[in-house]
Write a protein that holds these residues in place. Sequence first.
Motif, PDB file in Angstrom:
ATOM      1  N   ARG A  38       0.804  -1.344   0.025  1.00 51.91           N
ATOM      2  CA  ARG A  38      -0.042   0.097   0.079  1.00 51.91           C
ATOM      3  C   ARG A  38       0.991   1.049  -0.032  1.00 51.91           C
ATOM      4  O   ARG A  38       0.626   2.170  -0.897  1.00 51.91           O
ATOM      5  CB  ARG A  38      -0.988  -0.229   1.241  1.00 51.91           C
ATOM      6  CG  ARG A  38      -1.848   1.241   1.098  1.00 51.91           C
ATOM      7  CD  ARG A  38      -2.945   1.328   2.451  1.00 51.91           C
ATOM      8  NE  ARG A  38      -3.586  -0.073   2.472  1.00 51.91           N
ATOM      9  CZ  ARG A  38      -4.340  -0.437   3.330  1.00 51.91           C
ATOM     10  NH1 ARG A  38      -4.190   0.082   4.514  1.00 51.91           N
ATOM     11  NH2 ARG A  38      -5.151  -1.634   3.251  1.00 51.91           N
ATOM     12  N   GLU A  39       2.109   1.349   0.824  1.00 49.02           N
ATOM     13  CA  GLU A  39       2.827   2.524   0.905  1.00 49.02           C
ATOM     14  C   GLU A  39       3.444   2.674  -0.251  1.00 49.02           C
ATOM     15  O   GLU A  39       3.611   3.915  -0.783  1.00 49.02           O
ATOM     16  CB  GLU A  39       3.682   2.423   2.093  1.00 49.02           C
ATOM     17  CG  GLU A  39       4.790   3.311   2.251  1.00 49.02           C
ATOM     18  CD  GLU A  39       4.097   4.846   2.619  1.00 49.02           C
ATOM     19  OE1 GLU A  39       4.697   5.842   2.011  1.00 49.02           O
ATOM     20  OE2 GLU A  39       2.940   4.944   3.063  1.00 49.02           O
ATOM     21  N   PHE A  42       0.898   4.044  -3.084  1.00 46.18           N
ATOM     22  CA  PHE A  42       0.633   5.567  -2.702  1.00 46.18           C
ATOM     23  C   PHE A  42       1.811   6.392  -2.869  1.00 46.18           C
ATOM     24  O   PHE A  42       1.619   7.493  -3.373  1.00 46.18           O
ATOM     25  CB  PHE A  42       0.314   5.586  -1.253  1.00 46.18           C
ATOM     26  CG  PHE A  42      -1.465   4.960  -0.913  1.00 46.18           C
ATOM     27  CD1 PHE A  42      -2.171   4.886  -2.179  1.00 46.18           C
ATOM     28  CD2 PHE A  42      -1.765   4.611   0.230  1.00 46.18           C
ATOM     29  CE1 PHE A  42      -3.546   4.056  -1.764  1.00 46.18           C
ATOM     30  CE2 PHE A  42      -2.924   4.136   0.469  1.00 46.18           C
ATOM     31  CZ  PHE A  42      -3.937   3.795  -0.917  1.00 46.18           C
ATOM     32  N   GLU A  43       3.137   6.037  -2.679  1.00 45.16           N
ATOM     33  CA  GLU A  43       4.151   6.944  -2.620  1.00 45.16           C
ATOM     34  C   GLU A  43       4.397   7.052  -4.365  1.00 45.16           C
ATOM     35  O   GLU A  43       4.603   8.080  -4.560  1.00 45.16           O
ATOM     36  CB  GLU A  43       5.445   6.064  -2.516  1.00 45.16           C
ATOM     37  CG  GLU A  43       6.672   6.614  -2.790  1.00 45.16           C
ATOM     38  CD  GLU A  43       7.854   5.564  -2.243  1.00 45.16           C
ATOM     39  OE1 GLU A  43       8.940   5.835  -3.029  1.00 45.16           O
ATOM     40  OE2 GLU A  43       7.757   4.810  -1.545  1.00 45.16           O
ATOM     41  N   GLU A  45       1.807   7.063  -6.474  1.00 47.80           N
ATOM     42  CA  GLU A  45       0.544   7.727  -7.035  1.00 47.80           C
ATOM     43  C   GLU A  45       0.775   9.411  -6.797  1.00 47.80           C
ATOM     44  O   GLU A  45      -0.036  10.054  -7.509  1.00 47.80           O
ATOM     45  CB  GLU A  45      -0.765   7.112  -6.413  1.00 47.80           C
ATOM     46  CG  GLU A  45      -1.237   5.864  -7.249  1.00 47.80           C
ATOM     47  CD  GLU A  45      -2.521   5.341  -6.675  1.00 47.80           C
ATOM     48  OE1 GLU A  45      -2.614   5.570  -5.562  1.00 47.80           O
ATOM     49  OE2 GLU A  45      -3.232   5.011  -7.554  1.00 47.80           O
ATOM     50  N   ARG A  46       1.495   9.397  -5.792  1.00 49.49           N
ATOM     51  CA  ARG A  46       1.522  10.920  -5.221  1.00 49.49           C
ATOM     52  C   ARG A  46       2.084  11.857  -6.302  1.00 49.49           C
ATOM     53  O   ARG A  46       1.971  13.076  -6.133  1.00 49.49           O
ATOM     54  CB  ARG A  46       2.356  10.967  -3.987  1.00 49.49           C
ATOM     55  CG  ARG A  46       1.440  10.725  -2.727  1.00 49.49           C
ATOM     56  CD  ARG A  46       2.235  10.879  -1.484  1.00 49.49           C
ATOM     57  NE  ARG A  46       1.679   9.969  -0.465  1.00 49.49           N
ATOM     58  CZ  ARG A  46       2.674   8.925   0.262  1.00 49.49           C
ATOM     59  NH1 ARG A  46       3.814   8.815  -0.166  1.00 49.49           N
ATOM     60  NH2 ARG A  46       2.167   8.302   1.020  1.00 49.49           N
ATOM     61  N   ARG A  47       3.027  11.261  -7.176  1.00 53.26           N
ATOM     62  CA  ARG A  47       3.771  12.049  -8.079  1.00 53.26           C
ATOM     63  C   ARG A  47       2.815  12.130  -9.320  1.00 53.26           C
ATOM     64  O   ARG A  47       1.826  11.141  -9.842  1.00 53.26           O
ATOM     65  CB  ARG A  47       4.837  11.205  -8.363  1.00 53.26           C
ATOM     66  CG  ARG A  47       5.639  11.190  -7.261  1.00 53.26           C
ATOM     67  CD  ARG A  47       7.005  10.297  -7.760  1.00 53.26           C
ATOM     68  NE  ARG A  47       7.752  10.074  -6.505  1.00 53.26           N
ATOM     69  CZ  ARG A  47       8.608   9.072  -6.291  1.00 53.26           C
ATOM     70  NH1 ARG A  47       8.740   8.256  -7.485  1.00 53.26           N
ATOM     71  NH2 ARG A  47       9.112   8.945  -5.328  1.00 53.26           N
ATOM     72  N   GLU A  48       2.897  13.158  -9.948  1.00 51.12           N
ATOM     73  CA  GLU A  48       2.181  13.450 -11.437  1.00 51.12           C
ATOM     74  C   GLU A  48       2.433  12.285 -12.430  1.00 51.12           C
ATOM     75  O   GLU A  48       1.510  11.727 -12.919  1.00 51.12           O
ATOM     76  CB  GLU A  48       2.600  14.864 -11.878  1.00 51.12           C
ATOM     77  CG  GLU A  48       1.948  15.825 -11.079  1.00 51.12           C
ATOM     78  CD  GLU A  48       0.377  16.154 -11.185  1.00 51.12           C
ATOM     79  OE1 GLU A  48       0.020  15.944 -12.251  1.00 51.12           O
ATOM     80  OE2 GLU A  48      -0.273  16.308 -10.293  1.00 51.12           O
ATOM     81  N   LEU A 106      -0.962   4.552 -13.589  1.00 47.14           N
ATOM     82  CA  LEU A 106       0.009   5.472 -13.686  1.00 47.14           C
ATOM     83  C   LEU A 106       0.579   6.408 -14.998  1.00 47.14           C
ATOM     84  O   LEU A 106       0.607   7.448 -15.112  1.00 47.14           O
ATOM     85  CB  LEU A 106       1.356   5.215 -13.152  1.00 47.14           C
ATOM     86  CG  LEU A 106       0.993   4.925 -11.384  1.00 47.14           C
ATOM     87  CD1 LEU A 106       2.357   4.277 -10.922  1.00 47.14           C
ATOM     88  CD2 LEU A 106       0.683   5.974 -10.526  1.00 47.14           C
ATOM     89  N   SER A 110      -4.228   9.596 -12.950  1.00 47.88           N
ATOM     90  CA  SER A 110      -4.908   8.880 -11.585  1.00 47.88           C
ATOM     91  C   SER A 110      -6.173   8.102 -12.164  1.00 47.88           C
ATOM     92  O   SER A 110      -6.815   8.467 -13.076  1.00 47.88           O
ATOM     93  CB  SER A 110      -4.933   9.790 -10.468  1.00 47.88           C
ATOM     94  OG  SER A 110      -5.941  10.779 -10.966  1.00 47.88           O
TER      95      SER A 110
END
Length: 146
Positions: A38-39, A42-43, A45-48, A106, A110
């Motif tokens: 999960r981390e 999410f790490e 996905e946080r980026r454009e 990605l 998103s």
Amino acid sequence: MKEFRRKQLLERVDREAATIGTSIPEAIEVRGESIDLREFVFEIERRETVPSGERDRVERAKRNLRRERRERRERIEEGTIPYEEGRELASAIVGIDRALEALESLDSGSLEAEAERREAADRKRWMNFLKKALGRDDSSSGRTRS
């Protein structure tokens, strides 16, 4: 495991919409190594966009997840495991699928942005249909009826 139970589990993991409402697992064990899945997702996905240095890492993760999914599915397919273990494997497979969907998205943006684009396109098609059906779209004459 009984045959009908095995088939139910396989149907569950092969269902197209199986991941709807499913969370990405907190952690998963792949080849004896625990991964904070999960981390990781999410790490990324946080980026454009995925930086070029991270692309290899993401592609490697996707390959490993696909392999792990296939191996877990094969264990269910064999049917030599207890039903409870099969249920746990099926849940893990659906979680892996959810993570793979997130990682695959990605490249196109998103999941939320993609869903919004599809919804906007659907609304536009619906409005065009309604205009034509109600006779309010007379594009050939260059005017609309009142």
